[in-house]
Design a protein around this motif. Sequence first.
Motif, PDB file in Angstrom:
ATOM      1  N   HIS A  61      54.084  28.233  38.465  1.00  0.00           N
ATOM      2  CA  HIS A  61      54.049  29.273  39.501  1.00  0.00           C
ATOM      3  C   HIS A  61      54.588  30.599  38.970  1.00  0.00           C
ATOM      4  CE1 HIS A  61      54.577  29.854  44.166  1.00  0.00           C
ATOM      5  NE2 HIS A  61      53.694  30.679  43.642  1.00  0.00           N
ATOM      6  N   HIS A 101      55.702  37.434  45.200  1.00  0.00           N
ATOM      7  CA  HIS A 101      56.350  36.407  44.377  1.00  0.00           C
ATOM      8  C   HIS A 101      57.730  36.846  43.910  1.00  0.00           C
ATOM      9  CE1 HIS A 101      52.260  34.763  44.370  1.00  0.00           C
ATOM     10  NE2 HIS A 101      52.842  33.610  44.138  1.00  0.00           N
ATOM     11  N   ASP A 128      55.443  31.250  50.433  1.00  0.00           N
ATOM     12  CA  ASP A 128      54.115  31.145  49.829  1.00  0.00           C
ATOM     13  C   ASP A 128      53.514  29.804  50.250  1.00  0.00           C
ATOM     14  OD1 ASP A 128      51.929  30.944  48.101  1.00  0.00           O
ATOM     15  OD2 ASP A 128      53.076  31.479  46.300  1.00  0.00           O
ATOM     16  N   HIS A 180      48.990  26.202  45.276  1.00  0.00           N
ATOM     17  CA  HIS A 180      49.662  26.183  43.962  1.00  0.00           C
ATOM     18  C   HIS A 180      51.186  26.136  44.104  1.00  0.00           C
ATOM     19  CE1 HIS A 180      49.432  30.894  43.854  1.00  0.00           C
ATOM     20  NE2 HIS A 180      50.670  30.544  44.129  1.00  0.00           N
TER      21      HIS A 180
HETATM   22 MN    MN Z   1      52.144  31.744  44.636  1.00  0.00          MN
END
Ligand code: MN
Length: 248
Positions: free
Chosen positions: A68, A121, A209, A213
Amino acid sequence: MDKRSFIKLSGMVTAGALITPSLTFCTNGEKQVDQNNKPAFEKFILPTLPYGYDALEPHIDAQTMEIHHGKHHASYTSKLNAALEGRDSFYGMQIEDVLDRLTADDDLVAIRNNGGGYYNHSLYFETMDPSGGGVPGGILGEAINARYGNFESFKDEFSNEAKGVFGSGWAWLILDKNRQLQISSTPNQDSPLMKNIVETPGTPILGIDVWEHAYYLKHQNKRSDYIDAFFSVINWDKVAARFSSATK
Ligand code: MN
């Protein structure tokens, strides 16, 4: 010139009427300029994780964290830089200001996707910690209780928002234009800072998030298990610092 550097919470930039806690800043405190004294192209850099890839085990597994951060976040960073190069109207800006200025114009879609990915992120990774979890105290705890009744009600509403995101996206706790706490969500890598694009703009205080993923290796299709795991590692001190900065 990699002058934009690691994450810092105490720095602030002004975005609209709210103060947005800044995630990035120029290390030398000065804008880089070209020979015409205009802001020069500066690459954003991938923030260093403030803990190891395995530090959030067993809640978030090491392999997920490594891919990630080391692959996905790194890719948003390099693609953001590629999208910005040659676009001198964005030079010299903090990432928050880039997102604040964006529109839904097709011509800006690479900056929208990768700039959102870069910012979202950066916030996500820095608001988790191995010693996190629990319940926020202080003025953030009071504000959550005032808005949602109690922490459990807030957690339920936030979790339901995160579960309800169709496909890939994010759920947020934001401070909206009326300086009110709100739970919201955005598709893809859109950020609440994109005030010209998203349905519910504001200053992100906390974000999760929910792209696959972020959880598929450990939790497969069980997004709600991942949301519970996320609550075990939320760094409420960092989240509270963002709230304090935004409400000053
Ligand atoms: Mn992500």
